[in-house]
Design an enzyme around this catalytic site. Structure first.
Site, PDB file in Angstrom:
ATOM      1  N   LYS A 280      -4.456   4.872  10.842  1.00  0.00           N
ATOM      2  CA  LYS A 280      -3.301   4.360  10.189  1.00  0.00           C
ATOM      3  C   LYS A 280      -3.971   3.289   9.216  1.00  0.00           C
ATOM      4  CE  LYS A 280       0.797   1.589  11.236  1.00  0.00           C
ATOM      5  NZ  LYS A 280       0.667   0.035  11.082  1.00  0.00           N
TER       6      LYS A 280
ATOM      7  N   HIS B  81       0.777  -1.195  -0.083  1.00  0.00           N
ATOM      8  CA  HIS B  81      -0.104  -0.090   0.023  1.00  0.00           C
ATOM      9  C   HIS B  81       0.909   1.214   0.027  1.00  0.00           C
ATOM     10  CE1 HIS B  81       1.045   0.487   4.280  1.00  0.00           C
ATOM     11  NE2 HIS B  81       0.196  -0.531   4.635  1.00  0.00           N
TER      12      HIS B  81
ATOM     13  N   CYS C 101       1.026 -12.870  19.127  1.00  0.00           N
ATOM     14  CA  CYS C 101       0.092 -12.449  18.041  1.00  0.00           C
ATOM     15  C   CYS C 101       0.744 -13.072  16.853  1.00  0.00           C
ATOM     16  CB  CYS C 101       0.132 -10.815  18.269  1.00  0.00           C
ATOM     17  SG  CYS C 101      -0.743 -10.341  16.699  1.00  0.00           S
TER      18      CYS C 101
ATOM     19  N   CYS D 271      -4.505  -8.459  20.868  1.00  0.00           N
ATOM     20  CA  CYS D 271      -3.436  -7.639  20.615  1.00  0.00           C
ATOM     21  C   CYS D 271      -4.119  -6.118  20.332  1.00  0.00           C
ATOM     22  CB  CYS D 271      -2.879  -7.970  19.142  1.00  0.00           C
ATOM     23  SG  CYS D 271      -1.673  -7.148  18.354  1.00  0.00           S
TER      24      CYS D 271
ATOM     25  N   HIS E 190      -3.774  -5.245  16.204  1.00  0.00           N
ATOM     26  CA  HIS E 190      -4.709  -6.191  15.438  1.00  0.00           C
ATOM     27  C   HIS E 190      -6.009  -6.329  15.899  1.00  0.00           C
ATOM     28  CE1 HIS E 190      -0.745  -7.375  13.562  1.00  0.00           C
ATOM     29  NE2 HIS E 190      -1.515  -7.277  12.319  1.00  0.00           N
TER      30      HIS E 190
END
Length: 520
Positions: free
Chosen positions: A304, A20, A129, A154, A157
């Site tokens: 983010k 990305h 994780c 987490c 995530h």
């Protein structure tokens, strides 16, 4: 240590994440810095690559019904190699952690740590994780909500953590706290920017625990040389790419020529690079890196980017519309390097229009067009310089010196600001001197020549200075100015010296460098 060497790396990317604009941002920043030092005549080497081991990759391959190697080969070929082409990146090497040159040298390194007494066997139980491929510190463990209520998840995530109990090998990281603090104190530039250095220093001050460096419950990784029932923990294997790519354990002459490196990383992986990595190198008796620069996050809509939230934007979504140079220019100029920055299509579009199309592009088009019209396409010789012309010469010299200072200091955004003073000054100069009016008066022929020479010579300096940032459009400009030799071979630190454009050079017609983009 080779003082003439400038070795710079991107992090190695996890290929299961589709590239990305955040990955692209890091990569073009490192590429621009490498191009600048290369054009300054330094022995430059730029490395990028992919991190291909670990449990996450193993599970993804299984879910897709292929071997892990087939899976990573497909991802790298289809997504990661094309990214470099899309963004016009001139990397010198691309390392993959599944390559033999990496795997063998990693084993050499760990045998060295083991023989030196820095590795021991122990039991380990902790929350893990899979997304981060990391045993989580308490600060990154939160209570789950909704469907995950009652579970530990987490913080990054928002997925449940797995409690793992394993016999592992440990690296004595706890022994290196004092040496690391001494490093940060004696080399304040080791971690930049200052906010990142403060974060790392306080993390180390709070005490370091020994680090689990192996896993024994799966086999997709590099086996430990003294115990093949264990594979090396993916993060630790990944960090070594910076050394193995330039010959550690295999080509000591090249390693000595290139090492130590500058690492540019996202701030979320700062601790691995500024704490664990230098400690491992100290344990192996190898010089620590020259520095670690942590840049901020790219935010989209204030958040983010993440694959799970589908906020990732593919670089091609931008380059297909605006081109690779606009992508490079925008991300390197719009965000203070080292801080978080927000991306928006509106901002990109506005900057493209104002700075690239109307500012730089228009300056190039009209200068070359006027030389074509009034001097039959040959660069005129300047007559006497006036105060106005000398002011432009000073602007060019000052901008070139400032840009070099900023690029050396890992601030491409400030370097571009400095270079852009030339664009603005030349556009103002043309408006003020009115060459189209001078052209109507035969007695002003000498003055017209001086004005157009000044504009063209300013463009020559711009082509050289902006070449590391925007390699495509500047190469077209260089050709349009009738210059011989490759633009990438022009010494960037001499760009500000006036008078390098030879009168009589043939100027060619220039199509718009930044064509108008239709607004949807």
């Amino acid at each position: 240590m080779s003082t003439g060497s400038f070795y710079i790396t991107t992090p190695i990317y996890y290929p299961s994440d589709v590239p990305h604009i955040g990955h692209g941002y890091t990569t073009v920043a490192v590429d621009a810095l490498a191009r600048w030092h290369r054009q300054a005549g330094e022995d430059t080497w730029m490395l990028t690559g992919t991190d291909e081991h670990g449990q996450k990759m193993l599970r993804a391959a299984a879910a897709n019904g292929v071997t892990p190697q087939e899976w990573v080969d497909k991802l790298v070929t289809e997504s990661w190699f094309p990214l470099l082409e899309t963004l016009d990146v001139a990397n010198d090497d691309f390392i993959r952690t599944t390559q033999e040159r990496h795997e063998k040298s990693v084993q050499v390194f760990f045998q060295r740590l083991y023989d030196a007494g820095y590795i021991y066997a122990g039991e380990y139980e902790a929350l893990y994780c899979v997304g981060c491929e990391e045993f989580k510190p308490d600060s990154e463990i939160v209570d789950g909500t909704g469907e995950f209520e009652g579970l530990k998840v987490c913080a990054i995530h928002s997925k449940p953590l797995e409690l793992l109990q394993e016999k592992n090998y440990f690296f004595k990281l706890s022994e290196f706290g004092d040496r690391l603090l001494e490093l940060y104190k004696t080399q304040p530039d080791f971690v930049r920017p200052a906010s990142a250095r403060n974060e790392v220093t306080s993390f180390v001050r709070s005490g370091l625990k020994d680090l689990s460096i192996s896993r024994s419950t799966f086999d997709w990784g590099i086996p430990l040389p003294w115990d093949e029932s264990h594979v090396i923990y993916v993060w630790v294997d990944a960090l070594l790419n910076y050394a193995t790519a330039i010959g550690y354990g295999r080509d000591e002459e090249n390693f000595a020529r290139r090492w130590p490196a500058y690492h540019v990383v996202g701030k979320d992986i700062l601790r691995f690079h500024a704490v664990i990595w230098p400690a491992m190198l100290m344990a192996a008796g190898i010089e620590v890196p020259r520095g670690v620069f942590a840049h901020g996050w790219l935010l989209v809509g204030g958040e983010k980017m993440s694959k799970s939230k589908l906020t990732g934007i593919a670089p091609t979504e931008i380059t297909d519309v605006f081109g690779s140079d606009a992508y490079r220019f925008y991300f390197l100029s719009a965000i203070a390097f080292g801080q978080d920055g927000s991306f928006s299509w509106e901002d990109l579009s506005a900057r493209y229009q104002a700075e690239l199309a109307n500012g730089f592009g228009n300056l190039a088009s009209r200068t070359t067009a006027m030389i074509d019209r009034y001097f039959s396409g040959l660069v005129p010789a300047p007559a006497e310089y006036t105060e106005l012309d000398l002011k432009i010469q000073k602007t060019v010299a000052d901008a070139a010196a400032a840009a070099d200072r900023f690029m050396t200091d890992f601030r491409p955004d400030e370097a571009i600001d400095a270079i852009w003073t030339i664009v603005d000054a030349l556009n103002g100069y043309i408006t003020e001197t009115e060459p189209w009016a001078l052209a109507k008066v035969e007695a002003q022929r000498g003055r017209l020549g001086t004005v157009l020479y000044t504009a063209a010579e300013g463009l020559r300096a711009l082509a050289v200075l902006l070449s590391p940032i925007m390699p495509d459009s500047t190469a077209k400009l260089w050709e349009a100015l009738g210059q011989s030799g490759r633009l990438v071979d022009q010494p960037v630190r001499e760009a500000g010296t006036w008078g390098q454009l030879a009168p009589g050079a043939t100027v060619n017609a220039l199509a718009p460098l930044f064509p108008r983009v239709e607004q949807d």
